[in-house]
Design a protein around this motif. Sequence first.
Motif, short mmCIF file in Angstrom:
data_model
loop_
_atom_site.label_atom_id
_atom_site.label_comp_id
_atom_site.label_asym_id
_atom_site.label_seq_id
_atom_site.Cartn_x
_atom_site.Cartn_y
_atom_site.Cartn_z
N GLU A 60 0.81 -1.21 0.00
CA GLU A 60 0.00 0.00 0.00
C GLU A 60 0.85 1.26 0.00
N ALA A 61 2.08 1.14 0.46
CA ALA A 61 3.00 2.28 0.43
C ALA A 61 3.69 2.42 -0.93
N GLY A 62 3.37 1.51 -1.86
CA GLY A 62 3.98 1.55 -3.17
C GLY A 62 5.41 1.05 -3.20
N ALA A 63 5.80 0.29 -2.19
CA ALA A 63 7.19 -0.16 -2.09
C ALA A 63 7.43 -1.52 -2.71
N ALA A 64 6.39 -2.18 -3.22
CA ALA A 64 6.54 -3.51 -3.82
C ALA A 64 6.57 -3.41 -5.34
N GLU A 65 7.34 -4.28 -5.96
CA GLU A 65 7.41 -4.37 -7.41
C GLU A 65 6.44 -5.47 -7.86
N GLY A 66 5.19 -5.11 -8.03
CA GLY A 66 4.18 -6.08 -8.42
C GLY A 66 3.52 -6.73 -7.22
N PRO A 67 2.56 -7.62 -7.47
CA PRO A 67 1.83 -8.26 -6.37
C PRO A 67 2.67 -9.32 -5.68
N PRO A 68 2.53 -9.47 -4.36
CA PRO A 68 3.25 -10.53 -3.64
C PRO A 68 2.69 -11.91 -3.99
N THR A 69 3.49 -12.93 -3.72
CA THR A 69 3.09 -14.32 -3.92
C THR A 69 3.17 -15.06 -2.60
N THR A 70 2.09 -15.75 -2.23
CA THR A 70 2.14 -16.59 -1.03
C THR A 70 2.93 -17.85 -1.36
N PHE A 71 3.98 -18.10 -0.59
CA PHE A 71 4.85 -19.23 -0.92
C PHE A 71 4.80 -20.36 0.10
N VAL A 72 4.45 -20.08 1.36
CA VAL A 72 4.31 -21.13 2.37
C VAL A 72 3.28 -20.70 3.40
N ARG A 73 2.93 -21.65 4.28
CA ARG A 73 2.06 -21.39 5.43
C ARG A 73 2.72 -21.99 6.66
N ASN A 74 2.30 -21.47 7.83
CA ASN A 74 2.89 -21.94 9.08
C ASN A 74 1.82 -21.97 10.17
N GLN A 75 2.01 -22.82 11.18
CA GLN A 75 1.08 -22.93 12.30
C GLN A 75 1.83 -22.85 13.62
N LEU A 76 1.08 -22.53 14.67
CA LEU A 76 1.66 -22.41 16.00
C LEU A 76 1.68 -23.74 16.74
N VAL A 77 2.64 -23.86 17.65
CA VAL A 77 2.68 -24.94 18.63
C VAL A 77 3.08 -24.30 19.96
N VAL A 78 2.93 -25.06 21.03
CA VAL A 78 3.43 -24.61 22.33
C VAL A 78 4.84 -25.16 22.50
N ALA A 79 5.82 -24.30 22.59
CA ALA A 79 7.19 -24.73 22.84
C ALA A 79 7.39 -24.93 24.34
N VAL A 80 7.95 -26.08 24.71
CA VAL A 80 8.18 -26.40 26.13
C VAL A 80 9.58 -26.96 26.28
N ALA A 81 10.04 -27.05 27.50
CA ALA A 81 11.35 -27.65 27.76
C ALA A 81 11.33 -29.14 27.40
N PRO A 82 12.48 -29.72 27.10
CA PRO A 82 12.52 -31.14 26.74
C PRO A 82 11.85 -32.02 27.79
N GLY A 83 11.02 -32.94 27.33
CA GLY A 83 10.31 -33.82 28.24
C GLY A 83 9.03 -33.22 28.79
N ASN A 84 8.77 -31.93 28.46
CA ASN A 84 7.54 -31.27 28.88
C ASN A 84 7.31 -31.41 30.39
N PRO A 85 8.22 -30.87 31.22
CA PRO A 85 8.13 -31.08 32.67
C PRO A 85 6.86 -30.54 33.32
N LYS A 86 6.23 -29.53 32.71
CA LYS A 86 4.99 -29.00 33.27
C LYS A 86 3.74 -29.75 32.79
N ARG A 87 3.95 -30.76 31.97
CA ARG A 87 2.86 -31.59 31.44
C ARG A 87 1.79 -30.74 30.77
N ILE A 88 2.22 -29.88 29.89
CA ILE A 88 1.29 -29.02 29.15
C ILE A 88 0.73 -29.82 27.97
N THR A 89 -0.58 -29.85 27.87
CA THR A 89 -1.22 -30.62 26.79
C THR A 89 -2.04 -29.74 25.85
#
Length: 262
Positions: free
Chosen positions: A105-134
């Motif tokens: 919208e600021a006119g800083a792109a050369e043409g339209p962008p292309t969606t190339f990947v998607r990503n999702q969230l996870v809960v990062a915990v310490a190894p072994g999940n000591p707090k037993r987060i589910t």
Amino acid sequence: MPRIPLAPVALITAALLAVAGCGTTDRPGGDRDGTTVTGTVTVFAAASLTSAFTTIGTQFEAAHPGVVVRFNFAGSSGLATQITEGAPADVFAAADPATMARVTEAGAAEGPPTTFVRNQLVVAVAPGNPKRITGLADLTRPDVQVALCAEQVPCGAAARRALAAADVDVEVTAVTLERDVKGALAKVTLGEVDAALVYRTDVRAAEKVDGVEFPESGAAINDYPIVGLADAPNPTGAREFVAYVLSEPGRTVLTRAGFQTP
């Protein structure tokens, strides 16, 4: 000594053009349609792309001897601000369309962008999940301290969508709001918090963390767009780098890192 007649200039020119045409390529990572990439290609990219894009950059340099790819990895929101304020860059890869829209919208792109990947969230915990987060509900427990990305950056906006979908409020237990996903993940790896909402790809690339999947992450899938920039110092390099990211070798690196292709 008998003299050999010289061929007409037109015939020589045609022969040279034919030879040159045989040398052009149209392969991912190589010079396309005879285009030669030189100099430095500066790429501003979301922090969650650090591992995958570093590999892609190395491959791109190998495909274009003498070319140097320089990265600026940070939160997408901050990168968009730098670009719209005139920071010199050739390519922008954001972690969500809303942030990319600020650049287009600021006119800083050369043409339209292309969606190339998607990503999702996870809960990062310490190894072994000591707090037993589910799941997300466990993040509200008084014995669990949580790191989130600031709402202004894509991982923060995605976290809040996921939390809203689960009808969970973790603001009372969130001890830190980070500028990008790497900062949130570092809080877990350093033992400063028990959990963080980060991208699946960041957990896969990190050491000393585990990831806990949760169903509400489906409500917060982030599309990643990429575009060459209008004022790119190296427009040819920008076009070729974007093409490489979208090519089969580029997609292979990204899917191995855990990203989903559109």
